[in-house]
Structures are given as C-alpha cells and as structure tokens.
Design a protein around this motif. Structure first.
Motif, mmCIF file in Angstrom:
data_model
loop_
_atom_site.group_PDB
_atom_site.id
_atom_site.type_symbol
_atom_site.label_atom_id
_atom_site.label_comp_id
_atom_site.label_asym_id
_atom_site.label_seq_id
_atom_site.Cartn_x
_atom_site.Cartn_y
_atom_site.Cartn_z
ATOM 1 N N CYS A 251 -13.042 37.316 42.387
ATOM 2 C CA CYS A 251 -13.081 37.984 43.695
ATOM 3 C C CYS A 251 -13.487 39.449 43.546
ATOM 4 C CB CYS A 251 -11.705 37.960 44.347
ATOM 5 S SG CYS A 251 -11.324 36.452 45.151
ATOM 6 N N TYR B 3 -2.786 29.467 49.381
ATOM 7 C CA TYR B 3 -4.239 29.475 49.238
ATOM 8 C C TYR B 3 -4.691 28.595 48.078
ATOM 9 C CZ TYR B 3 -9.026 30.926 48.684
ATOM 10 O OH TYR B 3 -10.390 30.912 48.599
ATOM 11 N N PRO B 4 -5.676 27.767 48.263
ATOM 12 C CA PRO B 4 -6.233 27.308 49.542
ATOM 13 C C PRO B 4 -5.166 26.562 50.350
ATOM 14 C CG PRO B 4 -7.066 25.993 47.696
ATOM 15 C CD PRO B 4 -6.303 27.110 47.103
ATOM 16 N N PRO C 24 -14.115 38.302 49.634
ATOM 17 C CA PRO C 24 -12.714 37.998 49.939
ATOM 18 C C PRO C 24 -12.394 36.536 49.642
ATOM 19 C CG PRO C 24 -14.008 38.049 51.947
ATOM 20 C CD PRO C 24 -14.951 38.402 50.835
ATOM 21 N N LEU C 25 -11.118 36.247 49.480
ATOM 22 C CA LEU C 25 -10.681 34.866 49.250
ATOM 23 C C LEU C 25 -10.977 34.011 50.470
ATOM 24 C CD1 LEU C 25 -7.142 35.084 47.656
ATOM 25 C CD2 LEU C 25 -9.174 34.118 46.625
ATOM 26 N N ALA C 26 -10.736 34.603 51.623
ATOM 27 C CA ALA C 26 -10.933 33.853 52.857
ATOM 28 C C ALA C 26 -11.318 34.807 53.961
ATOM 29 C CB ALA C 26 -9.641 33.127 53.233
ATOM 30 N N ARG C 27 -12.149 34.336 54.868
ATOM 31 C CA ARG C 27 -12.525 35.155 56.023
ATOM 32 C C ARG C 27 -12.872 34.211 57.167
ATOM 33 N NH1 ARG C 27 -18.152 35.309 57.026
ATOM 34 N NH2 ARG C 27 -19.196 34.004 55.495
ATOM 35 N N TYR D 168 -6.559 34.063 58.870
ATOM 36 C CA TYR D 168 -6.440 33.573 57.485
ATOM 37 C C TYR D 168 -7.376 34.384 56.595
ATOM 38 C CZ TYR D 168 -5.612 30.138 53.776
ATOM 39 O OH TYR D 168 -5.242 29.517 52.606
ATOM 40 N N ASP D 169 -7.406 35.688 56.851
ATOM 41 C CA ASP D 169 -8.254 36.559 56.037
ATOM 42 C C ASP D 169 -7.430 37.133 54.900
ATOM 43 O OD1 ASP D 169 -10.022 36.022 57.938
ATOM 44 O OD2 ASP D 169 -10.312 38.066 58.667
ATOM 45 N N MET D 170 -7.932 37.032 53.692
ATOM 46 C CA MET D 170 -7.177 37.637 52.583
ATOM 47 C C MET D 170 -8.121 37.987 51.456
ATOM 48 S SD MET D 170 -5.389 34.180 51.443
ATOM 49 C CE MET D 170 -5.388 33.585 53.089
ATOM 50 N N ASN D 171 -7.648 38.881 50.624
ATOM 51 C CA ASN D 171 -8.507 39.355 49.548
ATOM 52 C C ASN D 171 -8.156 38.776 48.189
ATOM 53 O OD1 ASN D 171 -10.121 40.873 51.154
ATOM 54 N ND2 ASN D 171 -8.834 42.700 51.002
ATOM 55 N N LEU D 172 -6.872 38.870 47.826
ATOM 56 C CA LEU D 172 -6.489 38.456 46.476
ATOM 57 C C LEU D 172 -5.250 37.580 46.507
ATOM 58 C CD1 LEU D 172 -6.970 41.814 44.549
ATOM 59 C CD2 LEU D 172 -8.412 39.790 44.379
ATOM 60 N N ASN E 29 -8.798 35.752 40.850
ATOM 61 C CA ASN E 29 -8.749 37.121 41.365
ATOM 62 C C ASN E 29 -9.852 37.976 40.763
ATOM 63 O OD1 ASN E 29 -6.767 37.020 43.229
ATOM 64 N ND2 ASN E 29 -5.148 37.828 41.916
#
Lengths: 525, 212
Positions: free
Chosen positions: A113, A357-358, A119-122, B204-208, A110
């Motif tokens: 990030c 995640y993942p 972002p973690l994922a996009r 599947y968009d995420m930040n933390l 985190n």
C-alpha cells in the motif's frame, strides 16, 4: 472432557441457535402457518398434525439436511471453560505461529500500500461504478497494469513457516533419533496405514469405484448402471447424508453438480440469487486493493491453464463477490486464523470504526483462484457456483492455508505425507533426502491447491468427490504419497532436486483412483 | 481465577525423582501436587487445563464424621488417561473437568487432596496442569429459570429496612417477573442472522491494516 449427554445438549443448543436466524426457519414457520388452514389439522392434535404435515411435504428433509450441515462444520464440543481461541486451535504454540504468520502477511500488504501509494479500500466514483457494471460479464478483457502488484505470499513462503514450526515443549536437541527425517517436526498424531485402510474402507479393491470401474473395458452393467440408478434415487430422496456416503464411490458426471450441492446443502432459492446480487453491488460500490491481488492471481494461474482459461470472467465474478461476503467471517469460529482489522480513514483506534479487511477476512494468495476454477465445470450459473465455492471454502479449503493441529489442516497433511512415504518407501525417501530433494518440497504445492491445476479435470473431480464423501482432506496427502510411489523407479535415478521436480512436473496424465487403491490396499508393508 | 473455586491452598508441583535431580540425566516422570482445604468439604468437580500430563491419579484425605480425629486416604481417580497417545500432541492442552460420577469413591469431608501427574514419554521437556479449581462456581449446574440477580439478593435485614419507603413488594415482584419473562422471550427469539454489511455508515475507506 464432557459427559456424552452434556455434549449432546451443547451441540443441540448451538444448532438451534444457528438455524433460528436462517431462511429455513422462516419458511418452516410460514409453511406451518399455511397448513393451519387445511382441514387435516385438528386442534386437539395440533402439534402432531403439523409435524406430520411438515414431514409429508418434504420440509422435514430440508431441516434434516440443514442440521446435518451444521453437524459437519461444528467443532467438537468443547469444555465450557475453554476460551474461543481454544476452539480455533487448542495448541498455544500453533496459535502463536499462526498469529505471527498473519502479521507477516499484514506487513507485506501494508508495505505494498505504502510503496504504490494506493488505499486499501475506497468508494468508486459514480462514473467508475457504471463502467464496471457494464463490464461485469467481461472483466477479463480489462487489462489493468498490475506489474507493480505481487502476490502477498506463495505456497513456498508458507512451507518455510511450517518447516520452522517447533513445539517449545518438545525435546529435540537432546537426541537426534527422535527428530523427524522429514521437514515437519511437530509431534502430531497421524493415521497409519491400517487406520487409513479402515477410514477409507469404501475405496478398497472389492468395492466398485467410478474412476476405475467405468473405464472402457469394463461393461457398464457391472457397476456403472446400478451406481447411476442409486445416484438418481438419492437425488429424489434429497438426503445429504446419503449423498455423502454415495460419493465415496465417485459421482457420475451427469449427477455431480446436483449431488455436491445436496451434500453441501445448497438450495436453489430466489433469495440466494438476491444475495449474490447484493454482493455484486458491493463490489461495484467499493474498490479494494485485494481486488488487484485477485486479478493478478487469476492472470497468473487460471488464465494460463489449458483447462480453466475459458472461465476467467467467472473467476473474477465469484472471487470479487467472495471478498465482500461477511457470512464467510463465521468460519473464523473454527479456523485458527483471525481476520485482519483496519479502521475507517481518520478514525484510527476508535473501536466503533474498526472493520474487517477484506470484508470476508480472507487475503487471497498466489493460487487462490484455483479453488474455484474446477467448480466452473459444474455450475454454469454464477450465483450457484458462488454458493458452492463458499461452502467448499468454509468447510475445507481454509484449512489448506492456516496453521493448525486439525487432522485436515495443512500441517497434518504434510506430516501424513512424509510419514506415509517413509513407511511405504523408506529407500526412496532416504535417497531423495540425501540428494537434497525433500519430497515435501515437491508435493506441498499440490496439497495446498488440493491438486487443482495439476491433475486433469475429470481426475480432480473424482478426487474432490472423496474429499466431500469423507469430509476430510487427508486423501490429498495419500494421493501425494501415491504419486511418489508410482514414479519411484524414475525418482531413484535422479540426483538433484531439479531433476526430481522434472520427473513430477506433469502429473496430469495420472489416474487418481487406481493410484489411491494400489497405494492403500495393494501394497505390502 | 482462585476466587471462583472453593478456597484451598495449592502447593507447587514436586517432582518424584531419584538422586538430587540436578545431576540426573532423566527427567522426572511424576509430579505431585498437594491441595489443602481450610475446612472439610465435598468435592463435586475438579477442573483444570492440561499441559502435557498423560495420566492423572487423585487421592483424597477424608476426616471421619463420627471421629474427627480419624483421617484416611482414599483414591478417587486412578490413572485417568488425559492424552490418548503420550508421545503426541492430542489433548495435551485440553481443558478437563472431573465430576462426581467419574470418582471411584465418595468425596465428602475432604480436608486435603494429592494429585499425581504422570508422563511416561520422555519427549516433553515439562508437564503440569494449570488453572486447577475445585468445585468452580462458574459452571455449576445453572438453576433453570433464575436470573443471576436472584442469587445476589441482599440479606433479609437490608430488605426490611428498605421496605417502608418502597412500594408493595408483591406488586413489584409480579411486574419484575413479567419483565423478566419478556426479556427471556426476546433472548430466545434472538437470531444469529447477520445483515451482511461491512461498511460503517456507508463508508469503507481505509489506508492501512492494523496490527493489533
């Protein structure tokens, strides 16, 4: 504690449930339906005839292998009142330790990030998707700027956690004689040398071994030819259990890929290739932060390795697909680790939008790609390579980086290594401890990576033969101790950790099988 | 969890120790737990979660069926080994169930029970058993073919008063049975196959990561 019968029926129910959703179940049904058209099937003896047909057409063998696969990964039947977490790890303090370690890893991810503001994922824009698709087979040529990324953790950090782990109910302060002289202070039961000799019975000096009896001075008529013949026969028979027994004496290089696939029950079905393609399209669609970690790891480890740098592109493909594979999540039923959780952007706290995640729940650490690298020598097709790796991971490798009391878990391996060295070579152990070079500090990295990247490839594959053959990682601890025993003379002369590390810096010239045999069977204790 | 098991009173474990227990250096190696039942019962199963107890002995007090005044103690479990090696963790926190076939004597008319926990190894700070249950209902042999609601039917009187306004019970029962068969078939056909999706509605968009 369950009755034997009850245990059996629980296992059977579990396996039936598991196989019902498999492709094999569909195929069996389809075949059985097809055979109804044949004239050999009589209505009066329908059941027996179909059974006979499935047997003669080889489907029964496939079913057997599938059941055998489930049996090997199935955790020992548990008391019905036991909660799921108990199956993951029976000791409460170990579960807590694993949970707090996971939290640390999450925090580190985190903060990365936040620092880098990514972002973690996009979802990838269409243009980027197209670009990646075109470059799929040469991802290694891409040189993204990864200087700001750092591996989430390295084996060294993990070792510190293991060293500090204590059982709160274990009385260590009162008397020092009970405290372990090594670094690991957890009172787990380990096999001693006689028990190991029995367990690794096939490795004894009188049994033929690939890795010993195929060396140049030994004529191939003595052992090699016959062993090769049996290996071919097992492949014809298509029997997982027999293959597993066979590889305890080593795999002939020519048959290794097939034998390992047989043991791991990996078939060569068109739908497996389809599945792999599906994962690939998932990689193309979404960009994950963990991808950068994988890139970084491959660049830092495998790309620098004399043996493995040629496989760089393969490694990206396999590891990126692996991170998107939700079927890996199944192994968390018997892994003490829990997959990290997140929420879709803007839906924080809403359970319907909670995701793992993942997608496979595994955060790669420094050196992770080395679990895949040696397999690249065996499987040229990425889809097959991928399957073998996934199966190796959910059977063995996950144990090397989660805290558990399992006999093949890294905790047990560390303790086994320290115990063996203390029993075998008390003087060496004492000497190294006195100069501040605790042996585990040197051997830990070997074990976490299952020696991948440390041994020559042919030797490594001979070692992994035995992991598969005995369905256990304990051999790693035995080998680590054997390496110390082999270099004992030099180690007795060193006076610092750095010097000890230098003595053991290059173990790529060692021959694994003779070392193991001498350590287990030819040393008087 | 107490409501799941037979009603009983479980006393706190009492250590068996020489001296006053405070000035002594050694820790107790034996704890005794007393369990009393409000009315005599048959003990079919004893289940608990072990916590570092190495050996277990269970004695039961039975009331004679012919002479209610006569009470006698008998040993129904003797030195059952719960930890294969008392010095190491194996099975130290395992869930355990003892069934009739593991008991040394008949276990009817039991009015009280005494459990002796032993731990010969001095390395553990404490040991006990947790979640002790006598005859837990939760997992008595499931009656095959019966759904849980069959066991929860209202008493007869209630049924009678309802029957006037209700349709023919036999018809209902046959229809319900059919439905039940259908649900059973559905359940047995349920597979564990997953479709392999990790996104939610394509997103599947995420930040933390979440810590909970």
């Amino acid at each position: 504690m369950l009755g034997e019968e009850e245990e059996l029926s629980v296992s059977i129910a579990h396996i039936v449930q598991k196989l019902k959703g498999s492709a094999l179940h569909c195929q069996l049904e389809k075949e059985a339906r097809k055979c109804l058209l044949s004239t050999d099937i009589k209505l009066e003896t329908l059941k027996e005839d179909i059974r006979e047909f499935l047997k003669s057409s080889g489907w029964e063998k496939k079913l057997q292998n599938a059941v055998y696969r489930e049996l090997t990964v199935l955790p020992a039947p548990c008391h019905p009142a036991a909660p799921a977490e108990h199956i993951k790890e029976p000791l409460a303090y170990m579960r807590r330790a694993q949970a707090s370690w996971e939290k640390r890893v999450l925090k580190s991810l985190n903060s990365m990030c936040t620092e880098l503001n990514i972002p973690l994922a996009r979802k990838r824009p269409a243009e980027e998707q197209k670009e990646l698709l075109n470059k799929w087979n040469e991802m290694g040529t891409e040189e993204p700027d990864l200087t700001l990324f750092r591996p989430v953790y390295a084996p060294k950090d993990f070792l510190e956690v293991l060293i500090n782990l204590r059982n709160p109910n274990y009385d260590t302060d009162q008397t020092s004689f009970r405290a372990n002289l090594g670094l690991i202070q957890v009172p787990l039961k380990m096999k001693d040398i006689p028990e190991l000799r029995e367990f690794f019975g096939e490795l004894n000096l009188n049994t033929g071994q690939l890795g010993v009896d195929d060396s140049t001075p030994v004529p191939p008529e003595m052992f090699e030819n016959e062993h090769l013949r049996i290996g071919k026969k097992i492949l014809e028979e298509h029997d997982s259990a027999a293959a597993q027994q066979y590889v305890r004496q080593g795999c002939p290089t020519a048959l290794r890929a097939e034998l390992w696939a047989l043991i791991l029950n990996i078939s060569d079905q068109p739908e497996d290739i389809l599945y792999y393609e599906q994962l690939k399209s998932n990689v193309i669609q979404h960009d994950l932060l963990s991808d950068s970690l994988i890139y970084k790891d491959v660049k830092l480890t495998a790309s620098n390795d004399d043996y493995y740098f040629v496989f760089e592109d393969y490694l990206y493909q396999v590891l990126l697909c692996f991170s998107r594979d939700t079927s890996v999540l199944e192994h968390f039923a018997y892994n003490s680790a829990t997959p990290p959780k997140s929420y879709i952007r803007g839906k924080l706290g809403v359970e319907e939008f909670a995701v793992v995640y993942p997608p496979n729940g595994v955060i790669p650490f420094h050196g992770f790609s080395m679990y895949v690298a040696p397999l690249c020598f065996l499987y040229p097709e990425p889809a097959r390579l991928y399957q073998v790796f996934r199966e190796m991971y959910v059977r063995f490798f996950f144990r090397l980086h989660s805290i558990s009391s399992h006999i093949s878990g890294i905790m047990s391996l560390c303790l086994l290594f320290e115990n063996l060295l203390q029993t075998h070579l008390p003087q060496l152990f004492y000497h190294l401890r006195e100069i501040g070079a605790q042996p585990l500090r040197i051997s830990f990295k070997w074990m976490v990576r299952a020696f991948s990247g440390y041994l020559a490839t042919d030797q490594l594959l001979l070692l992994w033969d035995r992991i598969l053959g005995y369905n256990s990682l304990e051999i790693l601890a035995v080998l680590a101790a054997a390496v110390f025993a082999f270099r004992a003379m030099n180690l007795m002369e060193v006076t610092s950790l750095a010097a000890a590390e230098a003595v053991l810096a290059d173990i790529s010239t060692l021959k694994v099988m003779p070392l193991l045999q001498i350590f287990l069977f030819a040393t008087v204790t | 969890m107490a409501q799941d098991s037979a009603p009983c009173t479980i006393r706190a474990p009492v250590p068996l120790q020489l001296g006053d227990g405070k000035s002594e250096l050694g820790r107790p190696g034996v704890y005794v737990i007393d369990v009393t039942f409000p009315k005599p019962l048959i003990v079919n199963e004893i289940s608990f979660k072990n916590f570092y107890t190495a050996f277990l002995t269970v004695r039961i007090q039975q009331r004679s069926s012919t002479h209610p005044r006569n009470k006698r103690w008998r040993t129904c479990v003797r030195d059952l080994q719960l930890m294969p090696n008392p010095h190491t963790e194996d099975s130290a926190q395992e869930y355990v169930s003892l069934h009739e076939n593991q008991m040394l004597c008949a276990t009817d008319h039991v009015i009280s029970m005494r459990l002796f926990l032993r731990q010969p190894s001095p390395v553990w700070t404490t040991f006990s058993i947790e979640d002790l249950q006598i005859n837990p209902n939760g997992r008595q042999r499931p009656q095959k073919g019966f759904s849980w609601w069959l066991n929860h039917l209202p008493p007869k009187e209630q049924l009678r008063s309802l029957s006037k306004s209700l349709p023919n019970p036999e018809r209902v029962s046959s229809e319900v049975q059919q439905m039940w068969v259908l649900t059973e078939v559905m359940r047995s056909n349920q597979s564990s196959a997953s479709v392999g999706r990790f996104d939610v509605d394509g997103c599947y968009d995420m930040n933390l990561l979440s810590y909970t």
